[in-house]
Structures are given as C-alpha cells and as structure tokens.
Design a protein around this motif. Structure first.
Motif, PDB file in Angstrom:
ATOM      1  N   UNK A 134       1.768 -13.380  10.191  1.00  0.00           N
ATOM      2  CA  UNK A 134       1.586 -13.356   8.742  1.00  0.00           C
ATOM      3  C   UNK A 134       0.733 -14.530   8.315  1.00  0.00           C
ATOM      4  N   UNK A 135      -0.003 -14.350   7.233  1.00  0.00           N
ATOM      5  CA  UNK A 135      -0.784 -15.463   6.721  1.00  0.00           C
ATOM      6  C   UNK A 135       0.115 -16.387   5.922  1.00  0.00           C
ATOM      7  N   UNK A 136      -0.339 -17.602   5.683  1.00  0.00           N
ATOM      8  CA  UNK A 136       0.395 -18.537   4.836  1.00  0.00           C
ATOM      9  C   UNK A 136      -0.403 -18.765   3.572  1.00  0.00           C
ATOM     10  N   UNK A 137       0.257 -18.830   2.439  1.00  0.00           N
ATOM     11  CA  UNK A 137      -0.450 -19.005   1.181  1.00  0.00           C
ATOM     12  C   UNK A 137       0.067 -20.248   0.481  1.00  0.00           C
ATOM     13  N   UNK A 164      -5.881 -25.155  18.968  1.00  0.00           N
ATOM     14  CA  UNK A 164      -5.599 -24.439  17.718  1.00  0.00           C
ATOM     15  C   UNK A 164      -6.658 -24.702  16.646  1.00  0.00           C
ATOM     16  N   UNK A 165      -6.688 -23.805  15.653  1.00  0.00           N
ATOM     17  CA  UNK A 165      -7.577 -23.960  14.500  1.00  0.00           C
ATOM     18  C   UNK A 165      -6.959 -23.257  13.303  1.00  0.00           C
ATOM     19  N   UNK A 166      -7.003 -23.903  12.137  1.00  0.00           N
ATOM     20  CA  UNK A 166      -6.519 -23.322  10.884  1.00  0.00           C
ATOM     21  C   UNK A 166      -7.715 -23.118   9.970  1.00  0.00           C
ATOM     22  N   UNK A 167      -7.944 -21.873   9.523  1.00  0.00           N
ATOM     23  CA  UNK A 167      -9.091 -21.590   8.658  1.00  0.00           C
ATOM     24  C   UNK A 167      -8.624 -20.832   7.421  1.00  0.00           C
ATOM     25  N   UNK A 168      -9.362 -20.989   6.327  1.00  0.00           N
ATOM     26  CA  UNK A 168      -9.115 -20.220   5.119  1.00  0.00           C
ATOM     27  C   UNK A 168      -9.728 -18.834   5.268  1.00  0.00           C
ATOM     28  N   UNK A 206      -4.659 -19.773  -2.071  1.00  0.00           N
ATOM     29  CA  UNK A 206      -5.502 -19.604  -0.888  1.00  0.00           C
ATOM     30  C   UNK A 206      -4.644 -19.165   0.273  1.00  0.00           C
ATOM     31  N   UNK A 207      -5.214 -18.400   1.172  1.00  0.00           N
ATOM     32  CA  UNK A 207      -4.511 -17.944   2.362  1.00  0.00           C
ATOM     33  C   UNK A 207      -5.233 -18.481   3.577  1.00  0.00           C
ATOM     34  N   UNK A 208      -4.458 -18.925   4.555  1.00  0.00           N
ATOM     35  CA  UNK A 208      -5.032 -19.498   5.762  1.00  0.00           C
ATOM     36  C   UNK A 208      -4.573 -18.722   6.977  1.00  0.00           C
ATOM     37  N   UNK A 209      -5.333 -18.857   8.019  1.00  0.00           N
ATOM     38  CA  UNK A 209      -5.072 -18.112   9.248  1.00  0.00           C
ATOM     39  C   UNK A 209      -4.990 -19.100  10.404  1.00  0.00           C
ATOM     40  N   UNK A 210      -3.952 -18.974  11.203  1.00  0.00           N
ATOM     41  CA  UNK A 210      -3.759 -19.856  12.352  1.00  0.00           C
ATOM     42  C   UNK A 210      -4.281 -19.179  13.610  1.00  0.00           C
TER      43      UNK A 210
END
Length: 250
Positions: free
Chosen positions: A109-112, A164-168, A122-126
């Motif tokens: 799931x995305x995090x907002x 790892x990388x966290x992107x919007x 905004x929603x981010x993707x891990x």
C-alpha cells in the motif's frame, strides 16, 4: 572481463638469438611459460596451479608476448616477466560479468501525508533495488537523472545487495538503479506507473476476500428481490380472487 583474452606484452619487437623469457604467476612465482631462443624451445606449463591455465596460454614466438584466453577470476593476480634476468611485474584483475539489478515495490500500500496548513496530500512509494551476485568490488546505486541519490559498495564476496528508495508518486524525475564495477555496469530504469499506485487507487482496489464478500452480498440482494416480487404478485392475486368472490355472492 571474464571470458575475454588479455595479452601481457614483452616490450620487444623481435627476440634475439640468446633471449630467454620466463613468465611466472602468483605469490610463489610459479613458472607458467618459457621461451628459450637459443634452444629453440617454447614451453607452457598447463598443469601447474590445479590446471587453471590449461589450454589458455599462447606465446608469440616473434615478440615473446603472452596471451591468456578465456579468462576467469582465477587468473587475477600478479604476473612476472623475466627477460635475460631483468624482471617486470604486472597486476591483472579479471571481473565477472554483472547481473541486471531488479527493482521491486517494498510495500503493498502507498503511504500518504498531509499538513494542517494545506489541504493537499502526497503519496509515496517504497522501492528496493537488489541484485544476486557472487562477485567483489561492485557498487549498487540509485540515480535521479545523472545525480547519485544513494550508493552501497562491497569489496568482499557477497550473496546479494539491496538498496531502498522512497519516491513521490507524482515525481517526474527519471530514476534508475545501476550495478557497476570499475570496467562495466548494468542499469535498470524505474517505471513509477507500473510499480507504484496512488492512495486513491488503493482505496478503490480490493483483494480476493473483499471481492468474494461483495459477490455473496449481491447474490443475497438478488434473492431477496425475487422473494419480494413473488410475495407481491401472490398478494395482488389473492386480493383479486377475494374481490371476485364478493362480487359473485352479491
């Protein structure tokens, strides 16, 4: 690179009649090849060092250069060339071929997030970039365009690397994951639309269990509707029959 050929030159354009050239390898200076012009003899020692050089050594009888074909990482090390007693050493590193790194989503799931001063969210993707390998002296890096965001390096044998990388989700940058050693690299580009989903998408999506529940509820509603219709038809028919009986009696 593993599988390539490498030539260790003698720095001679032509050998003289009394030249003796010896080639040695490793910490113990094991003799692996020799040219004796006076004796008209060219010798390669295939069986030394557990046969790692078997069918791989070629000597040029004009210049004395040594070529190692179909190299492997076992051929990494120090080589010594001795011409008429004058010695020179070479260092050789043979790198294995790199696998292509793999990018996967690290969360289902995305995090907002949203701020009290703003109604926007905004929603981010891990994400995780990883590679399974059995090599040394490699780097695994995340790039945004041509800029390095993060990197991890190893100089000893390992099984795997991950970063790892966290992107919007709405990020318009071009991301890529690169695995490289000093002479080669493998690159995988990130497709955000494929691996990442907005929170809205997550809200409207459902898993197999929710879908089954909805299907059962829909069926129950359908059965209830049919029962109500049948009851209504029978009630109306009973009312008409009762009215007919009263009329006939009158």
């Amino acid at each position: 690179m593993e599988g390539d050929s490498v030539s260790l030159n003698s720095d001679l354009t032509e050998m003289k009649d009394d030249d003796v050239i010896q080639r040695r390898f490793g910490d113990k200076n094991t003799l692996i090849a020799e040219i004796n012009v006076t004796a008209d003899r060219i010798t390669v020692y295939d069986d030394v060092l557990d046969g790692r050089f078997r069918d791989r050594l070629k000597l040029d009888n004009q210049t004395g250069s040594l070529t190692i074909t179909n190299t492997t990482t076992e051929h990494t090390g120090d080589y010594e060339r001795q011409i008429n007693g004058v010695r020179k050493r070479f260092g050789l590193i043979v790198y294995t071929r790199l696998p292509v790194p793999v990018i996967i989503s690290n969360s289902s799931h995305c995090s907002s997030s949203s701020s009290s001063s703003s109604s926007s969210s905004s929603s981010s993707c891990s994400l995780v970039c990883s590679s399974v390998l059995n090599v040394s002296d490699v780097n695994l890096s995340w790039y945004a365009g041509i800029s390095v965001l993060s990197s991890i390096s190893v100089c000893v044998l390992c099984i795997s690397l991950s970063l790892p990388l966290e992107v919007e989700y709405q990020d318009k940058n071009t991301y890529s994951c690169v695995l490289n050693n000093p002479i080669s690299n493998q690159t995988t580009h990130l497709d955000i639309n494929t691996l990442c989903h907005t929170c809205a998408d997550s809200v409207h999506s459902c898993g197999p269990t929710e879908a089954e529940i909805r299907l059962v509820l829909s069926a129950l509603v359908g059965v209830a509707t049919v029962i109500i219709l049948v009851y209504d038809i029978r009630s109306r028919r009973a009312e008409r029959d009762q009215a007919h009986i009263h009329t006939s009696g009158a």
